[in-house]
Design a protein around this motif. Sequence first.
Motif, mmCIF file in Angstrom:
data_model
loop_
_atom_site.group_PDB
_atom_site.id
_atom_site.type_symbol
_atom_site.label_atom_id
_atom_site.label_comp_id
_atom_site.label_asym_id
_atom_site.label_seq_id
_atom_site.Cartn_x
_atom_site.Cartn_y
_atom_site.Cartn_z
ATOM 1 N N ASP A 30 0.470 -1.214 0.016
ATOM 2 C CA ASP A 30 -0.264 0.476 -0.191
ATOM 3 C C ASP A 30 1.005 1.260 0.118
ATOM 4 O O ASP A 30 0.564 2.410 -0.410
ATOM 5 N N THR A 67 1.790 1.174 -4.406
ATOM 6 C CA THR A 67 0.650 1.671 -5.216
ATOM 7 C C THR A 67 0.934 3.190 -4.294
ATOM 8 O O THR A 67 1.307 4.049 -5.796
ATOM 9 N N GLU A 68 1.337 3.330 -3.814
ATOM 10 C CA GLU A 68 2.043 4.962 -3.225
ATOM 11 C C GLU A 68 3.845 4.248 -2.932
ATOM 12 O O GLU A 68 3.644 3.915 -1.844
#
Length: 574
Positions: A30, A67-68
């Motif tokens: 994430d 994702t980030e």
Amino acid sequence: MSESYAGKINRKLLKKRRILEAAAGREPADLVLKNATYVNVFSNQLCTADIAVAEGLIVGMGHYSGTEEQDCTGRIVLPGFLDAHIHLESSLVAPKEFVKAVLPHGTTTVVTDPHEIANVMGTDGIEYMLQATEGLPVDVRFMLPSCVPATPLDESGAVLDYRCLDSFYDHPRVQGLAEMMNFVGIIAGDDQPLEKIVAAQAHHKKIDGHAPDLMDNDLNAYIAAGVYSDHECHDLSDAIAKLERGQFIMIREGTAARNLEALFPLLCDQYAERCMFCTDDIHPSDLLERGHIDAIVKKAIHMGADPITTIKVACHNAARYFLLNNRGAIAPGYLGDFVIIDSFEEFHIEKVYKKGRLMVENGAVQAFSEPPVEPYLKERAHSTFHIGRLSAEDFAESRPRGIIGMVNGEITTVDAGYSDRIDVEYDVLKIAVVERHRNTRHIGIGFLQGYGLRSGAVATSISHDSHNIIVVGADEASMAAAVNRVVELNGGIVVWDGGGVAAEVPLAIAGIMSDEPLTVVNTQLEAAKSKAHALGVNPNIDPFMTLSFMALPVIPSLRITTRGVFDVTTQSYV
């Protein structure tokens, strides 16, 4: 409809699989902090790697994609800080406002003792604080108040025995029994404090201590009863005596008591593993101007402490002590609680993450919702004064009374003799504690030296730990007027200049916390301090916090209660 056990297991299984997929690199994480130099509290060194987070947990350090992604080149990543012992009520604001104040300083977990509000509202006060802290972006853990009242000498709003506390041990955010201030009762083998220790041990919980200057066999007895820690050490010999007997030491640096300089030598290989940082009581101005745990860390490093040792004391040691096994480190399976700084030298906090979510960037806090509190508890918290109107005659006293001698920079006091009158020229003022919970009309009267007030009066409903109204004045009429105004406010701090209110800080939540934002409360408080000092209050003391401790009959030497001046050392009234 409640979730079934099978449903809960299935939900957690899916989450676990997601964590493993990200940890193994089969799925993007994430969040990834790229090229992060981080403090490894296990190897005591700085390491460099990508730090990956999924489902709020650190899943690995190595080479990851996410994702980030945040580039941390040239920055240092630390575990979130942990305050090992604090009374949230001392910030004078509701928990949400407290969290908004400490998050920018890298604090992601605090262990609070709600004995201030419990002394006013009993178990309703504990429940109020549990509800008001649920789900906040600083994890608020609880130690249950052990001394409500602090001693049998106090008149508080409730009396809590071990039965009253027992059900709270099942709450997932309750870690144990808070500071056992009644060390006299423990050493004497009194039933009530010992019952609380035995009950906490039956629940396999921690028990914190509070025993300033206890020595020799008395100290042995206190620790043998089952007390694991102490945060009241103000000199090195006291701390080492407790460390040698197996206690953990919480190095306190708050508003009223600052012990880091005296205990600095503990931040070494010999002792640091059993040390933690705490603030105990901290006022709005310190939170806004000095900081929180980060301020202690910066001060220790500037004094010459090893940075990695200091960081461990600020997070990892307390997490281990309280068995919070998923925080206080950057390692797989730990919470994604991060503090990103520019360097150990400057120690500017640039970002703070809570469970992998960016919560602070360059001091700005991301919005978060306030937890709901039951209407009954809200109403109860705003209706805690039961006292009639007072007059100057209520404070009249012709008999000689003990003089409490204040000590600059300390909350300890000395016996300064007796007086039968106010004498402003010799700095002998009248001090009183007015019972406010049950309208008993009990008023304890004595004298105070070292406060410095030249005219008027200062009154506050913050008076540790029973939170009756404490007032000091240069004349009885001003004392009565100041107390009456505190009641009209439903609690607060009042500076009375003789002709009227010079300044005031309303504290409508149980008479000890405000409904206003921290910045508003700080402005009110600083204005009140200025007015108090203008009326002559000793410039070397905090006019209100120092006064509030004059009512705590567990710290030597003399204190004031609703029954008069009490000698803590001899356990007798003077």
